[in-house]
Design an enzyme around this catalytic site. Structure first.
Site, PDB file in Angstrom:
ATOM      1  N   LYS A  78       0.850  -1.206   0.000  1.00  0.00           N
ATOM      2  CA  LYS A  78       0.000   0.000   0.000  1.00  0.00           C
ATOM      3  C   LYS A  78       0.880   1.248   0.000  1.00  0.00           C
ATOM      4  O   LYS A  78       1.905   1.282   0.690  1.00  0.00           O
ATOM      5  CB  LYS A  78      -0.922  -0.018   1.228  1.00  0.00           C
ATOM      6  N   SER A 159      -9.923   2.399   2.674  1.00  0.00           N
ATOM      7  CA  SER A 159      -8.971   3.068   1.817  1.00  0.00           C
ATOM      8  C   SER A 159      -8.006   2.120   1.110  1.00  0.00           C
ATOM      9  O   SER A 159      -7.328   2.514   0.175  1.00  0.00           O
ATOM     10  CB  SER A 159      -8.137   4.052   2.639  1.00  0.00           C
ATOM     11  N   SER A 183     -10.456   0.133   7.093  1.00  0.00           N
ATOM     12  CA  SER A 183      -9.869   0.227   5.757  1.00  0.00           C
ATOM     13  C   SER A 183      -9.187  -1.043   5.258  1.00  0.00           C
ATOM     14  O   SER A 183      -8.755  -1.096   4.099  1.00  0.00           O
ATOM     15  CB  SER A 183      -8.861   1.385   5.709  1.00  0.00           C
TER      16      SER A 183
END
Length: 493
Positions: A78, A159, A183
């Site tokens: 990420k 997210s 998330s």
């Protein structure tokens, strides 16, 4: 040779060790899959040379008999994790071009365990969002489509949307995510994969771009519960560079996996039966209850009375911490710098932040600054902290009656891009089931439970006691075995 991108991380690890294929063959196939899937917009940066270099090291290690836990496994990272010499932007324009001269503790641990990197994964800007639509790189497109004959582009959740889409589409066998209010878990549910947020402090936050420091926690996302256990073992551990890091041993979670839940009590919170939630969500929850009963667990009803205050509490505390954390982005140290003609230092700050932050980040900075301002601090922030303590106490009292808690992960299946962007409150409701565990710092995971009438994945959510990741993983394994979820999105990209 079999298509290696269809295998789980466990199958890749074991097949590589058995000599069925080389690490370079794994990296080659994944690099090709990543390049062929750019329509998903899951990766912001591709690093095929990194994956190949680590694969060559793994192949040499196999020949010398010096394999590490993740030798031969390439991962997606990420874009919130600092990676040495590789763009780290948190999905924001304001960090454009930032190449950290250091490595986050979590990614350093994964590298020390032998893992390679396929690239950096797209995400909501500074992890603020539930649909991956706030990224400066544009939205990630879910690999899933509704079965209604339409061709609407769906969100993979947020997210960690790029992370979730990458695993679901077979362009990473495992990824890192971060979870501030859901998330990891909500995007895992939207894309039919598994994701776990460990106890707050299990994973070091050092080198992870901060959103809300008292809530942020890293965790893995992958296709199976066992894959998550393997990755989590390599990600966790005490870090003296993070003052909130837990000085606790890291258990051998994979070795401890067992789906036998005899003697365990599963709590079902009555307050989570929320009006307006689709019948399909309650139906998958009921199936989850039946599966855990079948695994030997006893089902007990519990109460979490302050749950109804969790979402407003979260949306006071998280923006307050975000407004403080994001004050550092001023155009001086790194990233974007906008200098107006004839402007002074203050004008440069203002222009840089106006141009660098997106609308959702600006909204949360404004909310956070307001609730921290003189005259409102006690009315909002102090009160929210008190409610947070009550929510945490609810869980402590519930765990006197049960060992684990089962709920749905999200109040709906994946929705279409732009369907909720104009209604921030509707978007915030996506995390209604996930936020309480975040506020209490408890381990929680999402496991796929089935498909809705439109053929989209639905997730089941397990919450455990502090430091009881093993209990959460075991219950997740029991659901995984009984749900038999094997659905994968049909390739269109």
């Amino acid at each position: 040779m079999a298509e290696l991108t269809t295998l789980t991380l466990t199958q890749l690890r074991d097949g590589f060790r058995a000599g069925d294929f080389s690490a370079r063959e794994i990296a080659d196939q994944y690099n090709a899959a990543v390049a062929a899937a750019r329509a998903l917009n899951a990766y912001t940066v591709e690093t095929p040379e990194d994956a190949l270099a680590c694969a060559d090291v793994a192949d040499a290690a196999r020949r010398s008999g010096e394999l590490k836990p993740l030798s031969g496994i390439p991962l997606g990272i990420k874009d919130l994790f600092a990676t040495h010499g590789v763009d780290t932007t948190a999905g924001s324009r304001i960090l454009t071009g930032f190449k950290p001269p250091y490595e986050s503790t979590v990614t350093a641990k994964l590298r020390a365990a032998g893992a390679g990197m396929l690239g950096k994964l797209n995400m909501d800007e500074f992890a603020m969002g539930s649909s991956n639509e706030t990224s400066a790189y544009g939205p990630v497109i879910s690999p899933w489509k509704r079965n209604d004959g339409g061709n609407a582009a769906l969100t993979p959740g947020g997210s960690s949307g790029g992370s979730a889409a990458a695993v679901a589409a077979g362009i990473a066998p495992g990824v890192t995510g971060t979870d501030t209010g859901g998330s990891i878990r909500q995007p895992a549910a939207f894309t039919g994969i598994t994701g776990i947020k460990p106890t707050y402090g299990r994973c070091s936050r050092w080198g992870i771009v901060s959103f809300a420091s008292s809530l942020d926690q890293a965790g893995p996302m992958s296709r199976t519960v066992r894959d998550c256990a393997i990755l989590l073992e390599s990600m966790c551990g005490f870090d003296p560079k993070d003052s909130t890091s837990l000085d606790a041993p890291v258990p051998a979670w994979e070795q401890g996996l067992s789906s036998d839940l005899r003697g365990k009590r599963i709590g079902i919170p009555r307050e989570y039966r929320i009006d307006g939630v689709p019948d399909e969500i309650n139906a998958i929850w009921d199936r989850g209850i039946a599966w855990l009963k079948d695994a030997g667990a006893e089902i007990v009803e519990i109460s979490l009375p302050h749950t109804k205050y969790a979402l407003p509490t979260y949306y006071i505390i998280a923006p307050a911490e975000a407004s403080s954390n994001l004050a550092r982005y001023d155009g001086v140290r790194y990233g974007l710098r906008e200098v107006p003609q004839g402007g002074n230092l203050d004008a440069m700050y203002a222009a840089t932040r106006a141009a660098g932050f997106g609308a959702e980040v600006k909204r949360r900075i404004m909310i956070g600054t307001y609730v921290l301002s003189a005259g409102f601090y006690d009315a909002y922030f102090t009160k929210a902290q008190r409610v947070r303590a009550l929510i945490k106490r609810d869980f402590a009292q519930a765990f006197e009656k049960c060992d684990l808690i089962l709920t749905p992960t999200a109040p709906s299946a994946a929705f279409g891009l732009n369907e909720k962007m104009s209604d921030p409150l509707a978007m915030y409701l996506n995390d209604v089931f996930a936020v309480p565990a975040s506020l209490a710092g408890l381990p929680a995971m999402s496991v796929p439970g089935g498909l809705d009438a439109q053929g989209l994945p639905l997730g089941l959510h397990l919450i455990g006691r502090e430091l009881d990741e093993q209990g959460v993983l075991n219950a997740g394994l029991a659901i995984e075995e009984r749900a038999g979820f094997t659905a994968r999105p049909e390739k269109w990209w």
